[in-house]
Design a protein around this motif. Structure first.
Motif: not given
Length: 144
Positions: A6-13, A87-89
């Motif tokens: 989840f965090i990896r995808r958020l960073a990519a976004c 925060l997203n996590a």
């Protein structure tokens, strides 16, 4: 492992939403390397509070270079980038949490937030609701 993904995808976004300011210069390439090195460290250790000095040590660079690298690559400061990831996590955990047993303070603490009032204010500013409201929300697939 789900949280890491989840965090990896958020960073990519976050990365993908920023216009590319790379002009092919070696300083631009060095900034990308700095930003990516720090990003990987943050993705590997998202729950550990990181100071700017900690991130500079990881990158092997000065505060100013780190700031420029993040502004160029992510369009935001290293501090803001780190806060958005955490925060997203935390929101992800709140959405998946069981309101009868999970506690906001435990989830927030688990993601490295130490000041609950500030966490709540930042969370509300970002998501438009209190963390406790997220935790008590009935998941869409159970509501109907």
């Amino acid at each position: 492992e789900l949280e890491q993904e989840f965090i990896r995808r958020l960073a990519a976004c976050i990365r993908a939403s920023q216009p590319s300011s790379s002009n092919g210069s070696s300083s631009s390439s060095a900034r990308v390397d700095v930003a990516r090195r720090v990003e990987q460290h943050l993705l590997d250790h998202p729950a550990i509070p990181q100071t700017i000095d900690d991130l500079c040590s990881v990158a092997g660079t000065s505060r100013r270079t780190l700031e420029y690298a993040f502004r160029d690559y992510f369009g935001t400061s290293p501090k803001r980038f780190t806060k958005v990831l955490r925060l997203n996590a935390a929101r992800n955990d709140l959405l998946r949490g069981d309101a009868s047993s999970a506690k906001v303070v435990e989830i927030a603490s688990g993601w490295g937030f130490t000041h609950m009032g500030q966490f709540s204010a930042d969370y509300r500013e970002m998501f438009g609701e209190k963390p406790s409201e997220t935790l008590h929300r009935i998941p869409q697939h159970q509501g109907a």
